[in-house]
Scaffold this active site. Sequence first.
Site, PDB file in Angstrom:
ATOM      1  CG  ASP A 191      -7.191  -5.552   4.812  1.00 15.91           C
ATOM      2  OD1 ASP A 191      -6.917  -5.422   6.216  1.00 15.91           O
ATOM      3  OD2 ASP A 191      -7.217  -4.468   4.305  1.00 15.91           O
TER       4      ASP A 191
ATOM      5  CD  GLU B 137      -9.670  -1.014   8.387  1.00 16.05           C
ATOM      6  OE1 GLU B 137      -8.624  -1.552   8.909  1.00 16.05           O
ATOM      7  OE2 GLU B 137      -9.640  -0.518   7.267  1.00 16.05           O
TER       8      GLU B 137
ATOM      9  CD  GLU C 108      -2.972  -1.255   2.531  1.00 12.20           C
ATOM     10  OE1 GLU C 108      -2.622  -0.583   3.242  1.00 12.20           O
ATOM     11  OE2 GLU C 108      -3.835  -1.590   1.990  1.00 12.20           O
TER      12      GLU C 108
HETATM   13  C1  BDP Z   1      -5.838  -2.040   6.067  1.00 16.79           C
HETATM   14  C2  BDP Z   1      -6.224  -0.651   7.018  1.00 16.79           C
HETATM   15  C3  BDP Z   1      -4.970   0.085   6.600  1.00 16.79           C
HETATM   16  C4  BDP Z   1      -3.790  -0.514   7.227  1.00 16.79           C
HETATM   17  C5  BDP Z   1      -3.638  -1.697   6.492  1.00 16.79           C
HETATM   18  C6  BDP Z   1      -2.422  -2.604   6.989  1.00 16.79           C
HETATM   19  O1  BDP Z   1      -7.510  -0.148   5.982  1.00 16.79           O
HETATM   20  O2  BDP Z   1      -5.379   1.304   7.369  1.00 16.79           O
HETATM   21  O3  BDP Z   1      -2.596   0.302   6.880  1.00 16.79           O
HETATM   22  O4  BDP Z   1      -4.990  -2.510   6.592  1.00 16.79           O
HETATM   23  O5  BDP Z   1      -2.741  -3.470   7.771  1.00 16.79           O
HETATM   24  O6  BDP Z   1      -6.951  -3.081   6.499  1.00 16.79           O
HETATM   25  O7  BDP Z   1      -1.317  -2.220   6.768  1.00 16.79           O
END
Ligand code: BDP
Length: 717
Positions: A382, A410, A308
């Site tokens: 996720d 979340e 990401e």
């Molecule tokens: C996702 C979240 C994000 C995190 C990412 C992670 O939306 O904010 O940075 O996981 O685990 O679910 O790195």
Amino acid sequence: MRFFAALRLLLIALAALASMPALAEDGYDLWLRYAPVEAPWAARYRSAATGIVQEGDSPTLGAARAELVRGLGGLTGRAVERVDRVRNGAIVIGTPASSPLIAGLNLPLTDLGNEGFLIRAVRIGGRRATVIAANSDVGVLYGAFRLLRLIQTRQPIAEIDLADRPKAEFRMLNHWDNLDRSIERGYAGLSLWDWQTLPRFRDPRYTDYARANASLGINGTVLNNVNSNADILTPPYLEKVRALADVFRPYGIRVYLSARFSAPMEIGGLPTADPLDPRVRAWWRAKADEIYRYVPDFGGFLVKANSEGQPGPQDYRRTHADGANMLAEAVAPHGGIVVWRAFVYSNENPEDRARQAYSEFVPLDGRFRDNVIVQVKNGPIDFQPREPFSPLFGAMPGTPLGMEFQITKEYLGFNTHLAYLGTMWEEVLDADTHVRGPGSTVARVIDGQLHNYRHTLVAGVANIGNSRSWSGSQFDQANWYAFGRFAWDPEASARDIAEEWTRMTWGNDPALVQPIVEMMMGSREAVVDYMNPLGLNHLFATGHHYGPGPWVDDLLRADWNPVYFHRADAVGIGFDRTRTGSNAVAQYAPAVAAVFGDRQRVPERFLLWFHHVGWDERVGSGRTLWDELVVRYTQGVETVRGMARTWDRLAPGIDPQRHAEVRDFLAIQTDEATWWRDASIAYFQSIARRPLPAGYAAPAHSLDYYRAIRTPYAPGH
Ligand code: BDP
């Protein structure tokens, strides 16, 4: 006559007071409330807690004693103090090294390791005593908390003989806290860490945070977000980190930091962060040496790399192993570890996102230094309300894999939805990978049994902030609690944990315990039903993930779009991950792949995760898939309504402030569950073009109405 009337009134008033729940609790005390024990038990516990004998001293033994003084005093309603010698009912705490008394008892401590403990009723010089003994001071601390828990949950202790030790070596919270005190995916206020007033001011909350964690055996905390800022590694912040580490140390908690891979460029002035460049390696070694000067027992680094948008070794065409090993080499001389996250997926890669972590990491098995642990999210995508276990578990026998759970909700309704995650984690930990035949559960991968891992880790993304209740809601405290208990014992039972927590948090009256535990046990399934039934997932609104967005199809990356995940079309819905599709099933052991890949055998909870199913195909209930979807969405809302009714009935037995908060949050949850149901049905109906089953209400509004909802200020983003 007047006297007796007055006496009667007084007695009635006293009786009323006694039966009234404690006033004005706001949740700050968590499960460590130590409320007075009711009559028949109180006498028993008093006679087994007449004083505390502690030979030798250390900050940790002091913390253990202080907790016993506080806890036993509250529970028995009578001051319990330190005493010089053993009397009837004494509690003797210590290690053979600190205490000649304990050394003289020749207790069987050898199998307890560094953090285990023994609690045993003994006779010392003819007097009844209870010893809490361990090989280390922190074991004694854990034993003290265990004894208190036994009393809090009304277990007999007169004949006690109990030994326990944690099954995982590292039991760690991951705080996604930023330096400006915002928290990524945080729904409980600001970060606890007040960087501005640190290091001088040590908020007493830091100590209470440590106590709460120690009560569960959590022994590590990563202070900052995995999407990290290199500034945390600079001296002004290391001063502050030291202050926190000093507060946590007596409680057996080590501090870790999330390291930004490009830090050598951002704060080190180097032109590169290439892990094979000698200047970069030297920089990290020097940085590690510097950190250990501030914090001699610093735990190590947690790293999110090439995920990401985060920098990482692949920016230099190096592997994850190259990156992890460079950092591992820097902390190794100090006994530190590197926790390297496997949550990676790439936009350029057209491969099914559910397959990508496995594809990247399995070829690296055995190539990591021996102080590296690879941390894997429970599912392959996720942190969704329901996912099958990640296929990495069982697939890397030569690399210690740690578990990463998300405690902060979340994807399960933020802090307002009541969702007990113990059942979700139990489902994953109990799942059978079959890699070494039947019984090769994920729990046995994680605790190292299956592959004889040299290190073991269970990590959880914290749900803790500076809200008075710590977690932003009373019931989210249960998830912090359950996380700690599963980290200690990955084979624990979600129901037992729920019951323990309920007794400690709300009270021991069976009229409370039973309904609250039932609410908790069904709560996560309800969220699955009203958000993501039958194996659907990732249908959340963009960015903040607040509310439904199954229609979203315009995001930059294909695999950020809900339509990528549900694949609804005129024929049916679901992601074909069988051989005719992405073949993600092939990443599981053959026995598992055969089940997941077979439309007839796949558990219904994963149906649409692995299969694209026709709208009119029949499912287990005999209904068509379309009808079943509507039924599940509706059932989810109904379960929430049921929880709200149960909670209303419990009002007389619960202190008013906490009761009111939960009641109002359940009302929010009812509204939002209805929103999820209606929006999802409106959207999927526009594709399936089928009528609702008889008796099921149409969505309250049009699809356009739901699509137009915008909530740009939703928290945590
Ligand atoms: C996702 C979240 C994000 C995190 C990412 C992670 O939306 O904010 O940075 O996981 O685990 O679910 O790195």
